[in-house]
Design a protein around this motif. Structure first.
Motif, PDB file in Angstrom:
ATOM      1  N   GLY A 143       0.802  -1.219   0.000  1.00  0.00           N
ATOM      2  CA  GLY A 143       0.000   0.000   0.000  1.00  0.00           C
ATOM      3  C   GLY A 143       0.834   1.267   0.000  1.00  0.00           C
ATOM      4  O   GLY A 143       0.582   2.204  -0.770  1.00  0.00           O
ATOM      5  N   SER A 144       1.846   1.308   0.864  1.00  0.00           N
ATOM      6  CA  SER A 144       2.688   2.505   0.938  1.00  0.00           C
ATOM      7  C   SER A 144       3.346   2.782  -0.410  1.00  0.00           C
ATOM      8  O   SER A 144       3.452   3.939  -0.834  1.00  0.00           O
ATOM      9  N   GLU A 149      -8.418   9.630   2.192  1.00  0.00           N
ATOM     10  CA  GLU A 149      -9.015   8.301   2.391  1.00  0.00           C
ATOM     11  C   GLU A 149     -10.527   8.479   2.268  1.00  0.00           C
ATOM     12  O   GLU A 149     -11.143   9.070   3.160  1.00  0.00           O
ATOM     13  N   ILE A 158      -6.882   1.978  -0.230  1.00  0.00           N
ATOM     14  CA  ILE A 158      -6.137   0.786   0.195  1.00  0.00           C
ATOM     15  C   ILE A 158      -6.895   0.040   1.299  1.00  0.00           C
ATOM     16  O   ILE A 158      -7.022  -1.182   1.253  1.00  0.00           O
ATOM     17  N   ALA A 159      -7.451   0.778   2.251  1.00  0.00           N
ATOM     18  CA  ALA A 159      -8.203   0.134   3.337  1.00  0.00           C
ATOM     19  C   ALA A 159      -9.697   0.044   3.017  1.00  0.00           C
ATOM     20  O   ALA A 159     -10.335  -0.949   3.338  1.00  0.00           O
TER      21      ALA A 159
HETATM   22  N1  PMP Z   1      -3.172   3.696   3.080  1.00  0.00           N
HETATM   23  C1  PMP Z   1      -4.129   3.316   3.939  1.00  0.00           C
HETATM   24  C2  PMP Z   1      -5.432   4.029   3.931  1.00  0.00           C
HETATM   25  C3  PMP Z   1      -3.892   2.264   4.819  1.00  0.00           C
HETATM   26  O1  PMP Z   1      -4.836   1.904   5.712  1.00  0.00           O
HETATM   27  C4  PMP Z   1      -2.640   1.581   4.760  1.00  0.00           C
HETATM   28  C5  PMP Z   1      -2.316   0.402   5.670  1.00  0.00           C
HETATM   29  N2  PMP Z   1      -2.947   0.333   6.882  1.00  0.00           N
HETATM   30  C6  PMP Z   1      -1.692   2.020   3.845  1.00  0.00           C
HETATM   31  C7  PMP Z   1      -1.988   3.070   3.021  1.00  0.00           C
HETATM   32  C8  PMP Z   1      -0.341   1.366   3.748  1.00  0.00           C
HETATM   33  O2  PMP Z   1      -0.403   0.085   3.222  1.00  0.00           O
HETATM   34  P1  PMP Z   1       0.770  -0.956   3.537  1.00  0.00           P
HETATM   35  O3  PMP Z   1       0.656  -1.305   4.993  1.00  0.00           O
HETATM   36  O4  PMP Z   1       0.493  -2.120   2.642  1.00  0.00           O
HETATM   37  O5  PMP Z   1       2.063  -0.281   3.213  1.00  0.00           O
END
Ligand code: PMP
Length: 449
Positions: free
Chosen positions: A115-116, A220, A256-257
């Motif tokens: 996600g990051s 988000e 992502i969430a």
């Molecule tokens: N964006 C959101 C909205 C998230 O909730 C998260 C993970 N909790 C991330 C990005 C990051 O994803 P990752 O943990 O796979 O790097």
């Protein structure tokens, strides 16, 4: 092998994420032997209901037969191939599906592996787009207070949860932070829509003032998940999309969430009928099986990078595991389940049931709010229900709920003092009732003294 032996070996060599490792002097780490549906089982035979979908990734249960079968098939065909100069069938099919199911206009898919990384890709693409157009004054990003977008330095910079961010402040790029539409702060009797609209005025002011230097607003949609599951109305997204067009900057939707059905629609943006310029997806993308992420974007953005090599306009970002074949295949199997089993329709009833089992929490003397958006339900524990004064964070009341629930076979993982349910969609009504009963007892236990 038993829990004790494995946890000793673990603590001798491992360093776990988001953990003060010293806590494990008092709380054992739990080695999981296997998973089935919503249940996890440890090496001593204890079972835990996975009420948080293993960090919000699992959608259709552990060891899901359809995803397992697809992965076994992929494994015997192709596990991984370099994704520059080469491609493969699962990556193509998954991209076609993502283009089909995401909001209209998102016609291009760029893969990353978590996600990051997807957030980094979207930020870099947005900045680079404006560079390619000669708009070099656009270097900033706007973000919301209480937002979370990941832990790598760029993603952390556009996030706003102090606990994760403050220590690294000297390393992070400057961002413009706008007060959140988080409806926990609405006035008594004020609707979420009214509050979200009212709060949008602060975004509008910021845009009017800074638009020339801003590449994009990152958000988000509907639920600020890591920011204690705070929620707001879809009208905010609609207003934001209009304003981003008016002031000529990009909208990055970090789904992502919240993506893949968590908010009640397949993607949260659908509830405002908006198409962002970038949509970041991960977590549920593979049904919770493998690390994969995708950034969906428009033809317009793509075309700004498309030129002769010597113009040096290409997006040269890469990760070794971009478009991993196993992960893409898990993604395809996951989307198939959504489509074949009409999951979004079915979840409407499931979300109602979840709201029903949690109804009694409204009356609890230490619950300030029970809020729900689709398949996400959160319970805000406070010291004083009338004033909403929180418990001192040092008391770690949420941790007490966590510990209690584990002893009763339920994996809850409160965010501070916010207890939430974000279960896999294969959870049954009886399991939801169990979850609510254990959460209630856990809260009773945590507020005692
Ligand atoms: N964006 C959101 C909205 C998230 O909730 C998260 C993970 N909790 C991330 C990005 C990051 O994803 P990752 O943990 O796979 O790097």
């Amino acid at each position: 092998m038993n829990n004790h032996e494995l946890s000793q070996r673990d603590l001798a060599v491992l360093w776990h994420p988001c953990t003060q490792m010293k806590d494990h002097e008092n709380y054992p780490i739990i080695p999981i032997k296997k998973g089935q549906g919503v249940w996890l089982e440890d090496f001593d035979g204890n079972r835990y209901l996975d009420a948080i979908s293993s960090w919000w990734v699992n959608l259709f249960g552990h060891a899901n037969p359809a995803i397992n079968a697809a992965l076994k098939n992929q494994l015997d065909t192709l596990e991984q191939v370099i994704f520059a100069g080469f491609t493969h069938e699962s990556a193509i099919k998954l991209a076609e599906k993502l283009v089909e199911i995401t909001p209209p206009g998102l016609n291009r898919c760029f893969y990353a592996d978590n996600g990051s990384a997807a957030v980094e890709v979207a930020l870099k693409m947005s900045f680079h787009y404006w560079r390619n157009l000669g708009q070099t004054q656009k270097t900033k990003f706007i973000t919301l207070e209480n937002s979370y977008h990941g832990e790598t330095l760029g993603a952390l910079a556009v996030g706003n949860v102090a606990l994760y961010k403050d220590i690294y402040a000297p390393l992070l790029m400057d961002v413009i932070t706008v007060p959140s539409p988080d409806c926990y702060h609405s006035e008594p009797g004020e609707s979420w829509a009214d509050y979200s609209t009212r709060r949008f005025a602060l975004m509008e002011q910021t845009l009017a003032q800074h638009a020339d230097s801003v590449c994009a607003v990152i958000i988000e949609p509907l639920v600020q998940c890591a920011g204690n599951m705070r929620m707001y109305d879809a009208v905010y997204l609609k207003l934001l999309r209009e304003a981003c067009d008016k002031y000529a900057l990009h909208l990055i939707a970090d789904e992502i969430a919240v993506g893949f059905g968590r908010t009640g629609t397949l993607f949260a943006c659908e509830q405002a009928a908006v198409t962002p310029d970038f949509m970041c997806l991960s977590k549920g993308l593979t049904g919770g099986y493998l690390a994969l992420s995708a950034v969906l974007t428009t033809d317009n953005i793509y075309q700004a990078f498309y030129d002769d090599y010597t113009k040096l306009t290409a997006f040269l970002h890469s990760h070794s595991y971009t478009g991993n074949a196993l992960a893409c295949r898990a993604g395809l199997a996951t989307i198939n389940i959504f489509q074949q089993q009409k999951i979004i329709e079915k979840n409407r009833q499931l979300a109602k049931t979840m709201g029903g089992v949690a109804a009694r929490f409204h009356e609890h003397p230490h619950v300030a709010e029970v809020r729900q958006t689709g398949m996400i339900l959160a319970i805000e524990l406070v010291k004083n229900k009338q004033t909403r004064e929180p418990y001192p964070w040092q008391e770690r009341r949420g941790l007490k709920v966590y510990r209690y629930a584990l002893s009763k076979g339920v994996l809850l993982r409160p965010l501070g003092d916010v207890i939430y349910f974000m279960p896999p969609y294969v959870i049954s009504e009886a399991e939801l009732e169990l979850l609510a009963a254990v959460a209630w007892q856990g809260i009773q236990h945590a507020v005692r003294d």
